[in-house]
Write a protein that holds these residues in place. Structure first.
Motif, mmCIF file in Angstrom:
data_model
loop_
_atom_site.group_PDB
_atom_site.id
_atom_site.type_symbol
_atom_site.label_atom_id
_atom_site.label_comp_id
_atom_site.label_asym_id
_atom_site.label_seq_id
_atom_site.Cartn_x
_atom_site.Cartn_y
_atom_site.Cartn_z
ATOM 1 N N ILE A 49 0.935 -1.212 0.178
ATOM 2 C CA ILE A 49 -0.019 -0.045 0.063
ATOM 3 C C ILE A 49 0.877 1.202 -0.024
ATOM 4 C CG2 ILE A 49 -1.692 1.317 1.397
ATOM 5 C CD1 ILE A 49 -2.994 -1.350 2.440
ATOM 6 N N ASN A 53 3.693 -1.035 -4.497
ATOM 7 C CA ASN A 53 2.922 -0.790 -5.745
ATOM 8 C C ASN A 53 3.490 0.416 -6.343
ATOM 9 O OD1 ASN A 53 1.615 -3.193 -5.120
ATOM 10 N ND2 ASN A 53 -0.035 -2.178 -4.040
ATOM 11 N N GLU A 211 -9.016 5.507 1.353
ATOM 12 C CA GLU A 211 -9.711 4.465 0.654
ATOM 13 C C GLU A 211 -8.474 3.525 0.207
ATOM 14 O OE1 GLU A 211 -11.931 6.052 -2.528
ATOM 15 O OE2 GLU A 211 -13.412 7.182 -1.248
ATOM 16 N N PHE A 212 -8.797 2.393 0.180
ATOM 17 C CA PHE A 212 -7.758 1.420 -0.081
ATOM 18 C C PHE A 212 -8.638 -0.036 -0.216
ATOM 19 C CE2 PHE A 212 -7.129 1.054 4.306
ATOM 20 C CZ PHE A 212 -7.026 -0.126 4.687
ATOM 21 N N TYR A 213 -8.263 -0.909 -1.011
ATOM 22 C CA TYR A 213 -8.761 -2.348 -1.203
ATOM 23 C C TYR A 213 -7.628 -3.416 -0.557
ATOM 24 C CZ TYR A 213 -12.376 -0.466 -4.480
ATOM 25 O OH TYR A 213 -13.298 0.132 -4.978
ATOM 26 N N LEU A 214 -8.326 -4.085 0.231
ATOM 27 C CA LEU A 214 -7.339 -5.370 0.874
ATOM 28 C C LEU A 214 -7.789 -6.607 0.282
ATOM 29 C CD1 LEU A 214 -5.225 -5.798 2.928
ATOM 30 C CD2 LEU A 214 -6.999 -6.110 4.574
ATOM 31 N N ARG A 215 -6.953 -6.915 -0.549
ATOM 32 C CA ARG A 215 -7.238 -8.425 -1.311
ATOM 33 C C ARG A 215 -6.308 -9.257 -0.749
ATOM 34 N NH1 ARG A 215 -6.961 -7.030 -7.449
ATOM 35 N NH2 ARG A 215 -4.973 -6.393 -6.950
ATOM 36 N N ARG A 216 -6.877 -10.579 -0.604
ATOM 37 C CA ARG A 216 -6.043 -11.655 -0.307
ATOM 38 C C ARG A 216 -5.744 -12.630 -1.412
ATOM 39 N NH1 ARG A 216 -7.606 -15.543 4.801
ATOM 40 N NH2 ARG A 216 -5.713 -16.765 5.207
#
Length: 220
Positions: A49, A53, A211-216
């Motif tokens: 984050i 990236n 805002e952020f997306y947390l993906r596994r």
């Protein structure tokens, strides 16, 4: 990938980054406690984050590491002399009607001897500036004739983490000693928040939008 949403002035980038770190820490801590992420996965997410990236996307050649600065908050017991603190300048800050952060920079010695208690002068026109030029907008009736005082609010004084020989303090605008100027943003905000609380029992809160997306990763 993280963005501070900072605009125009370094203070907004710093505050946005500081707030984002707190938010991401709380979210990832909760994810670890709930068993959704391991500690190693949470650390990887933080790296992605805040650093990896952006580095990969923009092909940045930067080394690992961070800068740690301790913000020094001043209080009413601060000494009148800044020699020991190694401070050269104090920024007296206000927001104009277009949302721009502006400041008067005062030598530290003069600030603590005079401006701290008596403020500094500011022409009426300074609150009529637009965001694209240093001149009052048409129809504001704010001209270079007439002056208010920028009165430092010493409870907001702090050492700048990105410029450690400078301090910054937020100011109120007064038309006469103890009398707020009607165009002072802090005065207007206090009036509005009081009306909301007294008449509607509503408390106004403000903050940064993180805002952020947390993906596994499911496929290893």
């Amino acid at each position: 990938m993280f963005s501070s949403d900072g605009y125009a002035f370094p203070e907004t980038y710093y505050l946005g980054s500081r707030r984002a770190r707190d938010v991401v820490y709380r979210v990832l801590s909760a994810a670890c406690e709930d068993g959704d992420l391991s500690i190693e996965e949470a650390i990887d997410a933080v790296e992605d984050i805040f650093r990896r990236n952006a580095s990969d996307l923009y092909k940045l050649n930067v080394a690992n590491g961070s800068i740690h600065q301790k913000t020094m908050i001043a209080d009413s017991t601060i000494a009148s002399s800044c020699v020991e603190q190694d401070v050269l300048f104090v920024r007296i800050v206000w927001n104009d009607a277009s949302g721009q952060h502006r400041c008067r920079v005062v030598p530290a010695g003069r600030f603590y001897e005079i401006a701290r208690n008596k403020g500094v002068g500011l022409t009426f026109a300074s609150m009529g500036m637009t965001s694209f030029c240093d001149g009052p907008a048409d129809g504001t009736n704010l001209t270079g004739v007439g002056e208010i005082r920028l009165m430092p609010d010493m409870s907001t004084l702090l050492r700048l983490p990105w410029s450690t020989r400078e301090e910054m303090v937020i100011a109120d605008m007064q038309i006469r000693p103890g009398e707020a100027w009607e165009y002072c943003p802090r005065y207007v905000l206090r009036k509005v928040t009081k009306v909301l609380l007294d008449e509607f029992n509503v408390t106004m809160k403000a903050g940064f939008e993180n805002e952020f997306y947390l993906r596994r990763k499911l496929v290893r």
